[in-house]
Design an enzyme around this catalytic site. Structure first.
Site, PDB file in Angstrom:
ATOM      1  N   LYS A 129     -10.508   3.688  -8.275  1.00 35.11           N
ATOM      2  CA  LYS A 129     -11.243   3.380  -9.479  1.00 35.11           C
ATOM      3  C   LYS A 129     -10.410   2.517 -10.430  1.00 35.11           C
ATOM      4  O   LYS A 129     -10.927   1.843 -11.296  1.00 35.11           O
ATOM      5  CB  LYS A 129     -11.603   4.687 -10.219  1.00 35.11           C
ATOM      6  CG  LYS A 129     -12.465   5.612  -9.435  1.00 35.11           C
ATOM      7  CD  LYS A 129     -12.629   6.947 -10.191  1.00 35.11           C
ATOM      8  CE  LYS A 129     -13.253   7.965  -9.291  1.00 35.11           C
ATOM      9  NZ  LYS A 129     -13.248   9.313  -9.950  1.00 35.11           N
ATOM     10  N   ASP A 172      -4.923  -2.520  -9.555  1.00 37.73           N
ATOM     11  CA  ASP A 172      -4.386  -2.148 -10.852  1.00 37.73           C
ATOM     12  C   ASP A 172      -2.857  -2.157 -10.839  1.00 37.73           C
ATOM     13  O   ASP A 172      -2.214  -2.760 -11.682  1.00 37.73           O
ATOM     14  CB  ASP A 172      -4.903  -0.761 -11.286  1.00 37.73           C
ATOM     15  CG  ASP A 172      -4.776   0.303 -10.194  1.00 37.73           C
ATOM     16  OD1 ASP A 172      -4.210   0.029  -9.111  1.00 37.73           O
ATOM     17  OD2 ASP A 172      -5.243   1.434 -10.418  1.00 37.73           O
ATOM     18  N   ASP A 197       2.932   0.173  -6.441  1.00 40.06           N
ATOM     19  CA  ASP A 197       4.114   1.028  -6.580  1.00 40.06           C
ATOM     20  C   ASP A 197       4.960   0.858  -5.309  1.00 40.06           C
ATOM     21  O   ASP A 197       5.803  -0.029  -5.232  1.00 40.06           O
ATOM     22  CB  ASP A 197       3.614   2.461  -6.797  1.00 40.06           C
ATOM     23  CG  ASP A 197       4.721   3.441  -7.146  1.00 40.06           C
ATOM     24  OD1 ASP A 197       5.903   3.064  -7.049  1.00 40.06           O
ATOM     25  OD2 ASP A 197       4.415   4.583  -7.495  1.00 40.06           O
ATOM     26  N   PHE A 248       5.881   6.450 -14.509  1.00 39.12           N
ATOM     27  CA  PHE A 248       4.457   6.712 -14.330  1.00 39.12           C
ATOM     28  C   PHE A 248       3.708   6.301 -15.601  1.00 39.12           C
ATOM     29  O   PHE A 248       4.045   6.743 -16.697  1.00 39.12           O
ATOM     30  CB  PHE A 248       4.200   8.187 -14.010  1.00 39.12           C
ATOM     31  CG  PHE A 248       2.812   8.402 -13.482  1.00 39.12           C
ATOM     32  CD1 PHE A 248       2.519   8.185 -12.136  1.00 39.12           C
ATOM     33  CD2 PHE A 248       1.786   8.790 -14.336  1.00 39.12           C
ATOM     34  CE1 PHE A 248       1.229   8.343 -11.657  1.00 39.12           C
ATOM     35  CE2 PHE A 248       0.487   8.954 -13.852  1.00 39.12           C
ATOM     36  CZ  PHE A 248       0.213   8.735 -12.509  1.00 39.12           C
TER      37      PHE A 248
HETATM   38  P1  IMP Z   1       1.391   2.529  -3.729  1.00 42.97           P
HETATM   39  O1  IMP Z   1       0.707   2.704  -2.393  1.00 42.97           O
HETATM   40  O2  IMP Z   1       2.622   3.375  -3.821  1.00 42.97           O
HETATM   41  O3  IMP Z   1       1.672   1.089  -4.057  1.00 42.97           O
HETATM   42  O4  IMP Z   1       0.444   3.169  -4.813  1.00 42.97           O
HETATM   43  C1  IMP Z   1      -0.581   2.471  -5.383  1.00 42.97           C
HETATM   44  C2  IMP Z   1      -1.609   3.384  -6.011  1.00 42.97           C
HETATM   45  O5  IMP Z   1      -1.046   4.574  -6.586  1.00 42.97           O
HETATM   46  C3  IMP Z   1      -2.245   2.652  -7.179  1.00 42.97           C
HETATM   47  O6  IMP Z   1      -3.381   1.921  -6.749  1.00 42.97           O
HETATM   48  C4  IMP Z   1      -2.573   3.763  -8.148  1.00 42.97           C
HETATM   49  O7  IMP Z   1      -3.849   4.292  -7.852  1.00 42.97           O
HETATM   50  C5  IMP Z   1      -1.532   4.809  -7.896  1.00 42.97           C
HETATM   51  N1  IMP Z   1      -0.405   4.687  -8.857  1.00 42.97           N
HETATM   52  C6  IMP Z   1       0.841   4.237  -8.598  1.00 42.97           C
HETATM   53  N2  IMP Z   1       1.620   4.262  -9.700  1.00 42.97           N
HETATM   54  C7  IMP Z   1       0.839   4.730 -10.702  1.00 42.97           C
HETATM   55  C8  IMP Z   1       1.073   4.973 -12.115  1.00 42.97           C
HETATM   56  O8  IMP Z   1       2.168   4.755 -12.674  1.00 42.97           O
HETATM   57  N3  IMP Z   1       0.019   5.451 -12.831  1.00 42.97           N
HETATM   58  C9  IMP Z   1      -1.199   5.698 -12.265  1.00 42.97           C
HETATM   59  N4  IMP Z   1      -1.466   5.471 -10.963  1.00 42.97           N
HETATM   60  C10 IMP Z   1      -0.458   5.003 -10.175  1.00 42.97           C
HETATM   61 MG    MG Z   2      -5.403   2.320  -7.244  1.00 39.15          MG
END
Ligand code: IMP
Ligand code: MG
Length: 178
Positions: A43, A100, A103, A152
């Site tokens: 979302k 959005d 990470d 975060f």
């Molecule tokens: P990744 O697979 O580790 O790159 O995580 C990406 C997903 O984790 C994003 O699309 C977000 O939904 C969630 N996410 C990662 N970091 C944050 C944060 O700092 N705040 C809120 N959601 C996060």
């Molecule tokens: Mg996301």
């Protein structure tokens, strides 16, 4: 979980909007003559996608996808499940994934592989936020809004347990339940 859990502002509302105008202009110039299909990752991306699209002066189309990653709320395992798939066929489309936040990069790496297999004419990524120094996979990002410290954050689409998505800025979350 209440407003006392909100920490320092990482990206103020006016700075977000200024950068999104720039990104919109860049995308408009790059996709002249081949309008993109914007694919929003639900979302979190819905707020960014809505502002970004209004700064792109091309006949863009929209589709959405929802994914959930296994693992804890703050760490992705890289194992991703498609909760809602796209409605549109991607063949011969110029697809621009709108995310959005990146990470670890694992979610995006999965999405890229999955969408690439549907043989779009092109596939690029526009991410509003990228956390510094954490990517285990090179996510190959064509457009990036801001590089931020690896904390975060919430606001502007990003949540903790579905809250704070409507904040017009991005700030650090200091609660214990992130
Ligand atoms: P990744 O697979 O580790 O790159 O995580 C990406 C997903 O984790 C994003 O699309 C977000 O939904 C969630 N996410 C990662 N970091 C944050 C944060 O700092 N705040 C809120 N959601 C996060
Ligand atoms: Mg996301």
């Amino acid at each position: 979980m209440d407003d006392r859990d909100l920490g320092e502002i990482v990206v103020p509302a006016d700075t977000l909007q200024q950068r999104i105008v720039e990104l919109g202009h860049e995308i408009t110039a790059d996709y002249e003559g081949r309008p993109p299909l914007l694919v929003g990752v639900l979302k979190g991306a819905f707020v960014f996608m809505s502002d970004l699209a209004r700064n792109i002066s091309l006949p863009v189309e929209f589709d959405f996808m929802a994914v959930s990653s296994y693992g804890s709320a703050t760490k992705t395992s890289g194992v991703v499940r498609i909760v809602k798939d796209l409605d549109l066929d991607l063949s011969d489309r110029h697809v621009l994934i709108v995310e959005d936040i990146v990470d670890s990069g694992l979610t995006l790496a999965y999405l890229r592989r999955n969408l690439e297999a549907r043989q779009p004419a092109s596939l690029e990524v526009c991410a509003l936020l990228v956390k510094e120094g954490l990517q285990r996979q090179d996510p190959d990002l064509r457009y990036v809004g801001f590089r931020i410290p690896p904390k975060f954050v919430v606001g502007y689409g990003l949540d903790v347990k579905e809250r704070y998505r409507n904040l017009p800025f991005v700030c650090v979350y200091e609660g214990s339940d992130a």
